[in-house]
Design a protein around this motif. Structure first.
Motif, short mmCIF file in Angstrom:
data_model
loop_
_atom_site.label_atom_id
_atom_site.label_comp_id
_atom_site.label_asym_id
_atom_site.label_seq_id
_atom_site.Cartn_x
_atom_site.Cartn_y
_atom_site.Cartn_z
N PRO A 1 49.83 56.47 46.35
CA PRO A 1 48.46 56.34 46.88
C PRO A 1 48.26 55.05 47.69
CG PRO A 1 48.43 56.97 44.55
CD PRO A 1 49.86 56.68 44.90
N PRO B 1 46.75 66.45 45.81
CA PRO B 1 46.37 67.36 44.73
C PRO B 1 46.80 66.78 43.38
CG PRO B 1 47.57 68.52 46.47
CD PRO B 1 47.67 67.07 46.77
N GLY B 2 45.92 66.86 42.41
CA GLY B 2 46.27 66.42 41.07
C GLY B 2 46.11 64.93 40.81
N ALA B 3 45.68 64.17 41.82
CA ALA B 3 45.50 62.73 41.61
C ALA B 3 44.43 62.50 40.54
CB ALA B 3 45.11 62.05 42.91
N VAL B 4 44.64 61.55 39.65
CA VAL B 4 43.68 61.31 38.56
C VAL B 4 42.87 60.04 38.79
CG1 VAL B 4 45.05 62.56 36.85
CG2 VAL B 4 45.44 60.09 37.18
N GLN B 5 42.91 59.54 40.02
CA GLN B 5 42.22 58.30 40.35
C GLN B 5 42.01 58.32 41.85
OE1 GLN B 5 44.71 54.79 39.83
NE2 GLN B 5 43.17 53.83 38.54
N GLN C 1 42.08 56.06 45.25
CA GLN C 1 42.50 54.78 45.83
C GLN C 1 41.62 54.51 47.06
OE1 GLN C 1 45.17 52.33 45.15
NE2 GLN C 1 43.85 51.31 46.65
N ALA D 1 41.60 50.82 43.09
CA ALA D 1 41.89 52.16 42.58
C ALA D 1 40.89 52.41 41.45
CB ALA D 1 43.32 52.23 42.05
N VAL D 2 40.03 53.42 41.63
CA VAL D 2 38.90 53.61 40.71
C VAL D 2 38.93 54.98 40.06
CG1 VAL D 2 37.51 52.06 42.15
CG2 VAL D 2 37.27 54.53 42.42
N ARG D 3 38.20 55.09 38.96
CA ARG D 3 37.98 56.37 38.30
C ARG D 3 37.35 57.34 39.28
NH1 ARG D 3 34.91 53.96 34.20
NH2 ARG D 3 33.03 55.16 34.66
N GLU E 1 42.00 52.31 33.68
CA GLU E 1 42.32 52.33 35.11
C GLU E 1 43.67 51.66 35.37
OE1 GLU E 1 40.69 54.38 37.11
OE2 GLU E 1 39.67 54.67 35.19
N ARG F 1 46.12 54.30 34.61
CA ARG F 1 46.15 55.30 35.69
C ARG F 1 46.90 54.76 36.91
NH1 ARG F 1 40.50 56.66 34.05
NH2 ARG F 1 40.66 58.64 32.94
N VAL F 2 46.58 53.53 37.30
CA VAL F 2 47.17 53.02 38.55
C VAL F 2 48.67 52.74 38.38
CG1 VAL F 2 46.79 50.51 38.34
CG2 VAL F 2 46.64 51.59 40.58
N ASN G 1 48.90 57.92 37.82
CA ASN G 1 48.66 58.32 39.22
C ASN G 1 49.77 57.82 40.14
OD1 ASN G 1 46.69 59.86 40.71
ND2 ASN G 1 46.15 57.98 41.81
N GLN G 2 50.92 57.47 39.58
CA GLN G 2 52.04 56.93 40.37
C GLN G 2 53.26 57.82 40.22
OE1 GLN G 2 52.62 54.42 42.46
NE2 GLN G 2 50.44 53.88 42.34
N LYS H 1 55.34 64.29 37.99
CA LYS H 1 54.22 64.96 38.63
C LYS H 1 54.18 64.77 40.14
CE LYS H 1 49.16 65.20 38.20
NZ LYS H 1 47.99 64.60 37.55
N PHE H 2 54.55 63.58 40.62
CA PHE H 2 54.37 63.28 42.05
C PHE H 2 55.68 63.08 42.81
CE2 PHE H 2 50.48 61.55 40.00
CZ PHE H 2 49.54 62.35 40.65
#
Lengths: 457, 440
Positions: free
Chosen positions: A158, A258-262, A264, A329-331, B131, B134-135, B139-140, B243-244
């Protein structure tokens, strides 16, 4: 007694008298072949850190292919007229050395560190790579395949996707717009392209050698003259670049993952280069906005609201242009709330003078942190390189702190109004559009892309 | 080779706090650290991720420095600060112009004496930590690979095997009572070391340590659970979906010999033979020669800084046209070669020179602009685990004395299938392929 002692300790101790910051003496020289040299002593450990810069990077090679200077730098270390790849790596280890070769937008560089007792041999190897790299076909093919996989991997990160999109939006047809090649561009690299970049860029007229470490500068200068003196080559001719666009009004660019949980976020606008007389003013404005832990943005969206872990802002100085950017990078469910706070803090700095105590804290922060760089060889190297590459005055290090300390609330208000260009900020959001698109669209007309840059709407 | 002679003064205060001063006045900068001997390995069961969440809470306010004061005062003194949670220690550190030394010591003492936080602070930092997870992980691409993947496969004791960043349900369950009880149990003066490095005179450093920390009461000796693992006999394998990321990956971890034994010295140099950059055998064989892998790196992470079971881990991202089995087969050939033929005298010489050079850089080295982070870290770990910070000056000797025979012997003994764990990270099926050509 214990109670009394505890009482004494309830008050913050004042700062004691400051010890003067003394920057080490630099030895500057220029060899007859045009090689610029900056040396500084630092004896804390028996090592030296160095970097051989060539003042041309990916931007200067963009008319040939994106990322070509980086690919060239990558292959430089894989073979020379005298040494095969394996021998080079083992020789480096024998010198206790680390070495890397890379290229950014504006420069290519070989950076290295090793034991001072073996410094001359290490410099000899650096010279060999800078002048006699042979670009073996098989090494090139292998590194190109690795680059291809790296380019694919980048598109799953991201932070990369957000930064890439911002550069495209701010720089348009200018070479700074493209931070990485596409897969088919990597596939089309030819060994000859690398040889051309190497021949044109890796010349002494185009080079700067910075060394910091445990050595005697006079003896080191002599050694450098002996090692690099016979090398020759002119400055490269770099084609003129297109003017970047000046985007007016806020627009939103959503990169769909797709599928990102946050989500950026990166927002940004054009600013100034390091040579600009307002650089220090903008630097202080930035550290007060989001450049330090104790900054307004961090206090707001992290310490007060808990939207994000690592919000920050920065001023990014490229050689021809600079830009200002804010990232977090936020919720997913607080994307709009986070953007609202990001703009609120920008607009507040543009509307109201910074209160004196807050300004004093920020001045202390920036001038104090600047001198931390003194304490390590690599920190000092990076500061000396900044001065030389951006052609800043010789007394830049010595006068920086005084310049920071002289800044007033009016200076900051002026800088914020001029450079934190809130009404024209470009907004990048990377995330899953099904989760965040309605929130993103609140902030301007929206364009949606996939991770490969294909426009979706 | 000249012996290192870093000047080090160390004492223990009556309350049990260890104090180490390492003066060096070349720049008017001082680095201060406080290390507590508690990391994520020993956080309470049912509270995975708590040690790290707690680290965040240490910035949320103490008796005389309310929320944000800590950060504000250090930044406003011209300094930078941070904290980090490790397996067996948690550290808090700052680098400031030396005229702020007394202020920094006051701040560190204030939060060692009494943490003062509320529900609002906890809710806020729980959100921030989520967060962070996640970061860095969720999400990585390859998030948490392999540092969160391998322990549950490799180990059987909860302490060694749980999710160190924390399951969100466990983070949600953490209460203020947990915070205060963890603080009382582990954040006692007698379970910590204070480090002052840089522009300070030894007497002055020790006197200031007494002045600000001397009257903090000692706590009860903290309980430390037995973290030893039952002897492993079989290879252990597991899978984690990716996942990514676009490439298949694997990580192989071998549990290493106990710290500060002769075998550990040999293992550490063997690690360098295998993982020391592009000259290392793994990178050379898998990336440069056989060209199966795209990236290979690894090693024993933070080799001086742990106290419990740990692994030497090789991380591999490989080309999709090679199967996991083929890749692992090539890895095994590298292992077999060093077991069968050992390493040459020349290779060992190179490894020792490089090790010495790396050691100097580590001592000087910064982390996020923090000068002398490495020296601080080693002094702290040697003080807490070995009760001997002076080891900084002598620990190199053991590595420089390692012989070829010792390296070959440790390779045979440690690098066995029955002593390893493997995690496979394969891109999840149905994931959008990054190889799709773009239209424009």
């Amino acid at each position: 007694m214990a109670t009394r002692a505890a009482e004494v300790h309830t008050v913050v101790p004042p700062l004691s008298a400051e010890r003067p910051v003394t920057w080490p003496k630099r030895t500057k020289a220029r060899l007859a072949n045009g090689l610029d040299i900056v040396l500084a002593e630092s004896h804390a450990i028996p090592k030296l850190h160095g970097e051989l810069f060539f003042r041309a990077g990916n931007a200067a090679a963009m008319h040939r292919a994106p990322g070509l200077a980086e690919m060239t730098a990558t292959v430089v270390r894989t073979g020379t007229a005298n040494s095969a790849s394996r021998q080079i790596e083992e020789n480096l280890r024998r010198l206790g050395a680390d070495l890397s070769s890379s290229a950014g937008a504006d420069n290519s560089a070989i950076s290295f560190a090793g034991l001072s007792e073996l410094a001359e041999r290490l410099l000899g190897m650096v010279k060999e790579l800078a002048t006699e790299a042979s670009f073996p076909e098989s090494e090139f093919e292998r590194e190109r395949r690795q680059k291809l996989e790296e380019v694919k991997l980048n598109r799953t990160q991201p932070g990369f996707l957000a930064g890439e999109r911002l550069r495209k939006v701010l720089f348009g047809a200018h070479p700074y717009a493209q931070v990485a090649p596409r897969e088919e561009q990597v596939a089309a690299y030819k060994r000859d392209d690398l040889l051309t970049v190497y021949r044109d860029f890796y010349t002494p007229e185009n080079a700067l050698l910075v060394l910091v470490g445990d050595f005697n500068p006079d003896a080191m200068l002599e050694a450098i003259e002996k090692i690099f003196g016979q090398w020759s080559g002119p400055k490269p001719v770099i084609p003129p670049a297109a003017e970047p666009p000046r985007p007016r009004g806020r627009r939103v660019y959503l990169v769909h993952v797709p599928g990102a949980v946050q989500a950026q976020i990166v927002v940004g606008c054009h600013a100034i280069t390091r040579k600009h007389p307002d650089w220090v003013k903008l630097g202080l404005t930035n550290s007060l906005y989001g450049g330090a832990f104790n900054s307004r943005l961090v206090m707001n969206i992290r310490e007060d609201k808990g939207y994000t872990y690592s919000p920050r802002s920065s001023v990014n100085p490229l050689r021809q242009y600079g830009y200002f950017s804010v990232s977090a990078a936020v919720r997913n469910d607080v994307l709009a709330a986070s953007l609202a706070e990001i703009f609120y803090e920008l607009d507040k700095l543009r509307a109201l003078q910074v209160p004196e105590p807050e300004l004093a804290d920020a001045r202390n922060y920036l001038s104090g942190v600047f001198s931390l760089g003194l304490a390590t060889q690599s920190g000092l190297l990076s500061q000396l390189a900044t001065v030389a590459l951006h052609e800043l005055p010789d007394d830049y290090l010595e006068t920086f702190r005084d310049k920071v300390r002289a800044l007033t609330a009016d200076d900051l208000l002026g800088a914020a109004r001029k450079y934190l260009d809130s009404p024209n900020m470009q907004i990048i959001v990377v995330g899953d559009r099904t989760q965040i698109e309605p929130q993103a669209a609140l902030f301007g007309d929206i364009e949606v892309f996939d991770a490969h840059g294909k426009r979706l709407i | 080779v000249n012996r290192l002679r870093i000047p080090i003064e160390n004492i223990t205060l009556p309350n049990g706090l260890k104090v180490v001063v390492a003066p060096d006045s070349t720049a008017p900068v001082v680095t201060v650290g406080v290390y507590y001997k508690i990391g994520f390995r020993l956080e309470p069961q049912g509270r995975s991720g708590f040690a790290h969440l707690f680290e965040h809470m240490m910035f949320q306010g103490s008796a005389n420095a309310p929320k944000m004061q800590h950060i504000k005062l250090i930044n406003a003194s011209g300094g930078v600060l941070n904290g980090s949670t490790h397996y067996d220690v948690t550290n808090y550190f700052e680098a400031v112009p030396s005229n702020a030394l007394e202020r920094i010591l006051w701040l560190e003492a204030d939060r060692m004496r009494a943490l003062k936080v509320d529900e609002e602070n906890l809710r806020n930092q729980r959100d921030v930590v989520k967060e962070e997870v996640r970061v860095n992980v969720l999400n990585q691409p390859y998030g948490g690979f392999p540092w969160l993947d391998l322990p549950p496969i490799a180990f059987r004791t909860w302490a060694n095997a749980h999710n160190f960043y924390g399951d969100f349900a466990d983070l949600d369950a953490a209460s203020l009572t947990d915070v205060q009880s963890f603080f009382k149990t582990y954040y006692a003066a007698n379970n910590a070391v204070l480090l002052i490095l840089g522009d300070v005179k030894p007497d002055e450093g020790l006197a200031l340590a007494r002045k600000y920390f001397g009257d903090i009461p000692a706590g009860a000796a903290p309980p430390f659970a037995d973290v030893r693992e039952k002897e492993q006999t079989e290879e252990r394998r597991g899978e984690v979906p990716e996942k990514f990321g676009t490439l298949p990956a694997m990580a192989i971890g071998y549990t290493v010999p106990a710290r500060r034994t002769a075998e550990w010295h040999a293992m550490t140099l063997l690690d360098q033979a295998l993982h020391g950059g592009r000259a290392g055998r793994m990178y050379r064989e898998l990336v440069l020669e056989k060209q199966i892998a795209v990236e290979v790196d690894g090693g024993i992470e933070d080799v001086f800084g742990y106290s419990g079971p740990t692994q030497m881990v090789t991380k591999i991202l490989h080309k999709p046209e090679y199967s996991s089995d083929a890749t692992l087969g090539a890895f095994d050939e590298v292992i077999a070669e060093v077991q069968d033929a050992g390493i040459s005298e020349d290779e060992l010489d190179q490894l020792k020179i490089k090790f010495r050079s790396d050691y100097f850089s580590m001592l000087e080295g910064g982390q996020g602009g923090m000068p002398r982070y490495g020296l601080m870290h080693l002094l702290a770990c040697f003080a807490l685990f070995d009760n001997d910070p002076q080891l900084v000056n002598s620990i190199l000797d053991g590595f420089l004395a390692v012989t070829r025979d010792q390296i070959q012997a440790v390779a045979k003994k440690v690098l066995r299938p029955g002593n390893r764990a493997i995690v496979f990270r394969r891109p999840a099926p149905g994931q959008p392929q990054a190889g799709v050509k773009e239209a424009a």
